[in-house]
Design an enzyme around this catalytic site. Structure first.
Site, PDB file in Angstrom:
ATOM      1  N   HIS A 155       8.191  -1.361   9.655  1.00 49.85           N
ATOM      2  CA  HIS A 155       7.956  -2.382  10.678  1.00 49.85           C
ATOM      3  C   HIS A 155       8.999  -2.306  11.788  1.00 49.85           C
ATOM      4  O   HIS A 155       8.798  -2.852  12.872  1.00 49.85           O
ATOM      5  CB  HIS A 155       7.961  -3.779  10.044  1.00 49.85           C
ATOM      6  CG  HIS A 155       9.164  -4.050   9.200  1.00 49.85           C
ATOM      7  ND1 HIS A 155       9.208  -3.745   7.862  1.00 49.85           N
ATOM      8  CD2 HIS A 155      10.364  -4.591   9.500  1.00 49.85           C
ATOM      9  CE1 HIS A 155      10.398  -4.087   7.367  1.00 49.85           C
ATOM     10  NE2 HIS A 155      11.117  -4.594   8.349  1.00 49.85           N
ATOM     11  N   GLY A 168       5.029   1.956   6.213  1.00 48.86           N
ATOM     12  CA  GLY A 168       4.511   0.617   6.489  1.00 48.86           C
ATOM     13  C   GLY A 168       4.377  -0.133   5.198  1.00 48.86           C
ATOM     14  O   GLY A 168       5.046  -1.152   4.992  1.00 48.86           O
ATOM     15  N   GLU A 201       2.945   5.816 -12.417  1.00 50.21           N
ATOM     16  CA  GLU A 201       1.776   6.362 -11.725  1.00 50.21           C
ATOM     17  C   GLU A 201       1.873   6.225 -10.208  1.00 50.21           C
ATOM     18  O   GLU A 201       1.562   7.167  -9.466  1.00 50.21           O
ATOM     19  CB  GLU A 201       0.498   5.674 -12.226  1.00 50.21           C
ATOM     20  CG  GLU A 201       0.194   5.899 -13.689  1.00 50.21           C
ATOM     21  CD  GLU A 201       0.810   4.850 -14.598  1.00 50.21           C
ATOM     22  OE1 GLU A 201       0.493   4.854 -15.805  1.00 50.21           O
ATOM     23  OE2 GLU A 201       1.605   4.015 -14.100  1.00 50.21           O
TER      24      GLU A 201
END
Length: 633
Positions: free
Chosen positions: A38, A86, A382
């Site tokens: 951001h 992001g 994972e």
């Protein structure tokens, strides 16, 4: 963040960061990842000032349609951006993958006198990145593997969108990273360029990854809003901008930068020198080690070996001759074994399920802190695995693949989405699909997952039915340089299907006619383990006087990209269709229409042996025959 991390950026980019603005793809550049994406304007400012092809007009077009300055950094859109960030935590995880790729490539190619792979990976992170669970997964593994070329600078300002974070984030971050096996430099004054500079120098001496904890004030320089959540995501407004300019003594007009500042920041000449020096080093390497130099250049470029197609054809011929009735997860391992002989860039792995996913091969060597290899034990991580793979793919030099059970693709989903968005060659292997895994029950029976993965743009999903389709799925995933693929395999044995050479080519088109009949009255469409059922049902319907075409569609994504004539030739217009897949039904109506039928599962599974479950959920010849008759009625 762009204001609060300004001095940190100066220390890194002006004193340490090795790059060439004229050639953002120079292979031995340092990598910089803005995990707290951001704050993208900080990165854009650095790129503009140092001489990348990012004009002031693009800076003015921040967050506007089709500009090179999107709201969050996007790789392949903005020169100098290494990864799309992001979703918090994924950037630092990509950085772990980049640092791992650097370490493994260096171990494979460097010689005592010639270190042609030798660069750092730097990442900026904020409180949000460190709150995300993926940061725990990735940073734990980074410490275990002692990725000493990874340096993370933490913007410790204690503010997030909801305000002061101590109400919900009181981790002792330095101790947490020390427990991972990191070198931690705590309590650095993030607004002192020299203090940050000294910390980076110190980090480079460590034999493990380093976290530099920089105490900062968010929005520093804003007289009225610094240190508050109000400066996190909202524009300062005209009055506060004026106050900032006055406080800084800044008199230049908006978007005008004095020539002496441009001159001080311009890194083009230094970058040219850095790359030139490396080119001379690489020329020496080429002279002494020509084969290794050519191999490294090929792999960094992302080209496949000239012998790959020949290897695939030989393996396919052997596969057709064997006609094995095996689980497609085993067929997958066989394909990996064959292709790995000519693909040294294969970098496999599994999230603690190697013996079930079958992603290792005879020449696999486990990656360890003190051992280079070609197979990574990711542990039960994972999401971390998938985003680390993305970092490896972005770095270059490897084709990463990693595996888990299909039901855990949900844990990985945002990393799969980011791979698709970035158009990178990450290969995600998912085994134990649907109810075929049996007794583990509904928690592990992924009835909705295949269809939901097909909804992600630019992600190719393969669900092969036998050894031939598995081999081709791997071939096509490896060849696809502009996007990721999933390879979805069964736990249970599946029968070999006979094909002509033309049908084998049809597999590469995602969907093809596997079994045909003159003047077919119905088309059965199936994938994976349900192909066997479709073929048996077709035999029964034929015996009852109903001509049937069976279409195997191992990749709906690839099939959808075929030309209209080919698709119409496979799914003939005007012929009723019935789709069969051990998963949710809604997806398949795009192929069968509202007048067709879908045999699937719109509930969660049950715990029982696979054969019992297939019968319980209606995956029987009798049920398919009855559905076809209803459609034809």
């Amino acid at each position: 963040m762009p204001m609060g991390m300004a001095e940190i950026a100066v220390a890194l980019w002006a004193k340490h960061y090795r790059h060439n603005p004229a050639n953002p793809q120079w292979s031995n550049r340092d990598r910089f990842v803005l995990s707290n994406g951001h704050g993208s304007m900080l990165h854009y400012a650095l790129l503009h000032l140092t001489g990348y092809d990012l004009s002031m007009d693009e800076i003015k077009n921040f967050r506007q349609l089709h500009s090179k300055t999107a709201g969050h950094p996007e790789v392949h859109i903005t020169p100098g951006i290494e990864t799309t960030t992001g979703p918090l935590g994924q950037g630092v995880t990509n950085a772990v993958g980049m640092a791992l790729a650097e370490k493994l490539l260096a171990a494979e190619f460097n010689k005592p006198d010639l270190a042609v792979v030798d660069h750092y990976t730097y990442a900026f992170v904020g409180d949000g990145c460190l709150m995300e669970g993926i940061s725990h997964e990735a940073c734990s593994l980074a410490g275990t593997l002692r990725l000493s070329k990874l340096i993370v600078l933490y913007d410790d300002n204690g503010i997030s969108i909801d305000g002061h974070v101590e109400g919900w984030f009181k981790d002792d971050t330095p101790k947490r990273f020390e427990s991972y096996g990191w070198n931690v430099i705590p309590a650095v004054d993030g607004h002192s360029v020299e203090a940050v500079n000294a910390a980076i120098h110190q980090a480079k001496l460590a034999d493990k990854p380093t976290l530099i904890c920089c105490k900062t004030v968010i929005g520093k320089g804003s007289p009225n809003l610094a240190g508050t959540d109000k400066v996190h995501g909202a524009a300062l407004g005209d009055k506060e901008i004026a106050a900032v300019r006055e406080a800084l003594g800044w008199t230049s007009a908006p978007f005008e930068i004095p020539a002496d500042i441009y001159s001080a920041w311009d890194a083009k000449e230094q970058g040219k020198q850095l790359e030139g020096d490396w080119n001379k080093l690489f020329q020496s390497y080429q002279s002494k080690y020509p084969e290794q130099a050519a191999e490294l250049a090929r792999r960094i470029k992302g080209d496949l070996p000239a012998t790959f197609d020949q290897t695939v054809q030989a393996y396919l011929a052997a596969t057709v001759e064997k006609k094995e009735n095996i689980a497609t997860r085993k067929a997958s391992q066989n394909a990996i074994q064959a292709y790995a002989q000519v693909l040294p860039e294969f970098l496999g792995g599994s999230a603690d399920l190697t013996g079930s996913n079958l992603t290792n091969w005879k020449e696999s060597v486990a990656v360890r802190a003190d051992q280079a290899g070609n197979h990574i034990n990711y542990g039960v991580r994972e999401f971390g695995m998938s985003a680390i793979m993305n970092g490896i793919a972005l770095h270059g030099g490897y084709i990463p693949f990693g595996a888990t059970f299909l039901t855990f693709s949900d844990y990985s989903r945002n990393a799969l989405r980011m791979a698709a968005l970035m158009k990178i060659r990450s290969l995600f292997v998912f085994t134990h699909d649907s109810i075929g895994l049996g007794e583990d029950g509904p928690t592990h029976q992924s009835v909705e997952h295949v269809s939901s993965l097909r909804l992600i743009p630019n992600l190719d999903n393969w669900r092969p039915c036998d050894t031939v389709e598995s081999a081709i799925a791997w071939e096509q995933a490896v060849k696809r340089a502009d996007g990721p693929s999933t390879l979805i395999f069964s736990r249970q044995n599946l029968p070999y299907q006979e094909r002509t050479p033309a049908q084998i080519d049809g597999v590469r088109r995602g969907g093809y006619i596997l079994k045909d009949a003159k003047d077919a009255k119905v088309i059965l469409i199936a994938t994976g383990s349900e192909i066997e059922l479709a073929v048996k049902a077709a035999d029964e319907l034929t015996a009852q006087g109903i001509a049937v075409r069976v279409v195997s569609m191992p990749s709906t994504d690839v099939f959808d990209r075929q030309d209209a004539a080919y698709k119409a030739g496979v799914l003939q217009h005007g012929v009723p269709r019935v789709a069969i897949e051990a998963g949710v039904t809604a997806f398949w109506y795009k192929y069968v229409g509202l007048e067709g039928a879908v045999i699937g599962i719109d509930t969660f599974g049950e715990s029982a042996p696979a054969g019992v479950l297939f019968k319980h959920f209606g995956f029987t010849v009798e049920n398919v025959v009855n559905k076809v008759k209803l459609v034809l009625a």
